[in-house]
Design a protein around this motif. Structure first.
Motif, PDB file in Angstrom:
ATOM      1  N   GLY A 437       0.833  -1.189   0.000  1.00 51.39           N
ATOM      2  CA  GLY A 437       0.000   0.000   0.000  1.00 51.39           C
ATOM      3  C   GLY A 437       0.869   1.240   0.000  1.00 51.39           C
ATOM      4  O   GLY A 437       1.717   1.437  -0.857  1.00 51.39           O
ATOM      5  N   THR A 542      -2.133  -2.698   4.333  1.00 51.79           N
ATOM      6  CA  THR A 542      -3.415  -2.300   3.768  1.00 51.79           C
ATOM      7  C   THR A 542      -4.543  -3.134   4.369  1.00 51.79           C
ATOM      8  O   THR A 542      -4.314  -4.192   4.978  1.00 51.79           O
ATOM      9  CB  THR A 542      -3.404  -2.476   2.249  1.00 51.79           C
ATOM     10  N   GLU A 656      -7.026  -8.324  -4.682  1.00 49.90           N
ATOM     11  CA  GLU A 656      -6.135  -7.162  -4.723  1.00 49.90           C
ATOM     12  C   GLU A 656      -5.165  -7.305  -5.888  1.00 49.90           C
ATOM     13  O   GLU A 656      -4.578  -8.361  -6.116  1.00 49.90           O
ATOM     14  CB  GLU A 656      -5.348  -7.051  -3.414  1.00 49.90           C
TER      15      GLU A 656
END
Length: 663
Positions: A437, A542, A656
């Protein structure tokens, strides 16, 4: 915290202070009045034979007249007394002194700061501490005067012969009722008790003297002289077949170190004048009485209590060095009138040899120091993390002798280097951004250059079970690269069945491991351990990463945190303050010994920790079940809907999009 119902709780700390001052003032006033006016026993009234008057008004009038006459006669007697005015002055002085003490007490109570609780009330602990401070300040002059009085010793007779004047005081002989001894009795009493700390009485004061110093009486004046002290080791009863009496004489001079410091003594020698047979203590004779030789010549001996105290200290206070410990022993020697330094290198070598023999003895008794008795051989989780504070300077290499604990806790550097070279030789690593992230991590990388500083080791990597036991460790030479935890994983797979492998950068390490295992089939068993992102470090990742890898989302993980290694690192970081300056072999030996001491302390307290965990988890499980049931009733949900929500969140976390990586 629940307070005692008898304890008064105040909203304002100042109100509590003034209330306590008033109580103490009243107590002091009552005590002063009791000492000034002694209690007079009441006089027995003689029974009157007259009948009581029927009119109560006349009775009260006569009583008032009697009181007036008694007060007038008492006032006249005081005026006629010549000591009356002096008594009044003393009374005013005493009450004035009392008022002065009370004012000092009020000032003391006002100066004391009472910390209030969070709800504005004064806790019972704060009130007790305030009262204790007041009492100690009141008693401080008395303690100081008593300490000064204890420094002066009155002249006494010998407690043993009761004839001569005492010249020696020995506090170690107090249980035998022989505290004060004359010069002759002192030689007889301490001929074998050489470890007693004695003090010579000179001009009413005490002067510490070593055991090699005796006091003799010359022309009525005490004088010092040297004497030979033999080590209190029992001699062999029979050394030959002769009937003549054998003689025991001093042999060679040695140094003995105990927890009280250094002693200069002699070893005994038993000889026969007829056949010239003789006996001297050997190593096994010294070990029988808890003396550890520093060399085969037995020129220096260490009492066992020195090593056990130093071992316990290195676990309780790992940042304390051997130099500080030996300086403490030297100071204790000087306080007792003894002199002499202690060689630090000889002490460390003897300490490691003693610990190694103790370890081998425990190993023969099936005591395994690096195995958790609560979760072996089926371990739920193993936590792995590095500690970069454990670097070691290159100038501290020392000799090339191998450590006596080589490979016991810290893996051999050759084995680790071979494994790292094998992994990096088979797979070509690319640039690693170590980004999750918006966070960028330095705790784990695919590759890292060796530090340009003058360092030998750059840190250590340790593996810990969920109960805080140290299992394995290795030295860093290239920072925290992924090959180091992979080595731990390979080693742990041989010893136990581990379900979860916890790390603080699991999201990056797991992808790297799958790539390596794809090219190296011999590393495929390492992928059977399930990845686990430690709970606290997951907050820096994240949200998708926390859901996918976090410990709270793993089925079967229970209440495992994955942060147990941080508790161990807090202990090892303090030990790193001194291990960075010692030799390579000494560093390995000291860290291994401290790790064994840490696990020993964990094992001794394990039953209490497990019982506490069981009670805590049981209560939390009931609370969470009740909260979950209330949530379902409030929102009118069934179990299938909740399971669907969980599935949707996990699918969202898996989707993701990762940036392409080059391997």
């Amino acid at each position: 915290m629940s307070l005692n119902p008898e304890v008064r709780v105040f909203e304002d700390p100042n109100e509590a202070t003034m209330h306590m001052a008033a109580l103490i003032s009243e107590a002091l006033v009552r005590e002063a009045r009791a000492t000034e006016t002694p209690a007079i026993p009441p006089k027995k009234k003689r029974k009157s034979r007259k009948r009581p008057l029927s009119n109560p008004v006349v009775t009260r009038r006569r009583e008032r007249q009697r009181e007036t006459k008694r007060s007038a006669s008492a006032s006249q007697a005081r005026r006629d007394d010549p000591v009356h005015e002096e008594g009044l002055q003393l009374e005013h002085q005493e009450f004035g002194s009392l008022e002065t003490h009370l004012q000092e007490l009020r000032d003391t109570l006002t100066a004391v700061q009472v910390l209030g609780a969070t709800d504005g009330t004064v806790s019972a602990w704060a009130q007790r501490q305030l009262l204790t401070d007041v009492r100690m300040k009141t008693a401080r002059p008395m303690l100081f005067n008593a300490k000064l009085s204890a420094e002066r010793i009155a002249i006494q007779k010998c407690h043993r012969c009761c004839a001569e004047e005492a010249a020696i005081r020995c506090l170690d002989c107090v249980p035998l009722d022989m505290e004060f001894l004359c010069a002759t009795c002192d030689m007889e009493a301490h001929k074998r008790n050489i470890f007693h700390d004695r003090e010579a009485v000179f001009n009413g004061f005490l002067e510490p003297i070593p055991p090699t110093t005796a006091v003799v009486d010359e022309n009525g004046q005490p004088q010092f002289c040297e004497q030979i002290c033999q080590l209190p080791v029992p001699t062999q009863r029979s050394i030959c077949e002769c009937s003549d009496d054998v003689t025991v004489t001093p042999w060679k001079h040695i140094s003995v170190f105990t927890i009280n410091g250094r002693y200069n003594v002699c070893l005994p020698r038993k000889s026969c004048p007829s056949c010239s047979a003789e006996w001297t203590p050997e190593v096994k004779d010294l070990l029988l009485y808890r003396y550890w030789p520093a060399s085969t010549s037995c020129q220096t001996l260490y009492k066992y209590d020195v090593f056990t105290s130093f071992e316990h200290m290195k676990v309780t206070a790992p940042a304390m060095s051997r130099q500080a410990f030996l300086k403490m022993l030297e100071h204790r020697s000087l306080q007792a009138g003894r002199t002499g330094s202690i060689c630090a290198d000889t002490f460390q070598r003897s300490f490691f040899e003693f610990c190694f023999c103790q370890y081998k003895q425990e190993d023969m008794c099936q005591v395994h120091h690096f195995v958790c008795p609560a979760c072996s051989p089926d371990m739920l989780a193993v936590c792995c993390d590095g500690n970069c504070k454990h670097y070691c300077f290159s100038k501290s290499k020392g000799t090339e002798e191998p450590p006596i604990h080589e490979g016991l806790f810290l893996a051999k550097d050759e084995e680790v280097a071979t494994f790292v070279g094998f992994v990096r030789g088979k797979m070509k690593s690319g640039k690693d951004s170590a980004v999750c992230g918006t966070a960028k991590f330095t705790a784990g990388r695919e590759m890292s250059k060796k530090s340009g500083a003058q360092l030998d080791e750059e840190g250590i990597q340790v593996a810990v079970c969920r109960h805080g036991f140290l299992l394995r460790g290795l030295n860093h030479f290239r920072g925290e690269i992924y090959a180091y935890p992979m080595f731990h994983k390979k080693e742990m797979s041989k010893k136990a069945n581990v379900d979860f492998f916890c790390m603080d950068v699991t999201c990056r390490y797991w992808l790297y491991l799958n790539k390596i295992a794809g090219g190296l089939p011999e590393l495929l068993p390492l992928t059977e351990m399930r990845p686990f992102l430690s709970v606290m470090h997951a907050k820096a990742h994240t949200a998708k990463c926390e859901v996918r890898w976090g410990g709270r989302s793993q089925d079967g993980a229970g209440n495992t945190l994955g942060e147990e290694v941080e508790q161990v690192n807090s202990f090892l970081s303090r030990a790193a303050l001194v291990t960075k300056y010692i030799t390579k072999a000494g560093r390995v030996n000291m860290l291994t010994q401290q790790a064994m001491g840490w696990n020993r302390r964990k094992r001794d307290n394990l039953h209490q920790v497990l019982a506490h965990r069981y009670v805590k988890i049981t209560e939390r499980a009931k609370m969470e079940a009740a909260s979950f049931s209330d949530f379902k009733e409030e929102h009118n949900l069934d179990q299938e809907t909740i399971q669907q929500w969980v599935y949707d969140v996990r699918q969202w976390a898996v989707t993701e999009i990762l940036r392409p990586r080059v391997y």
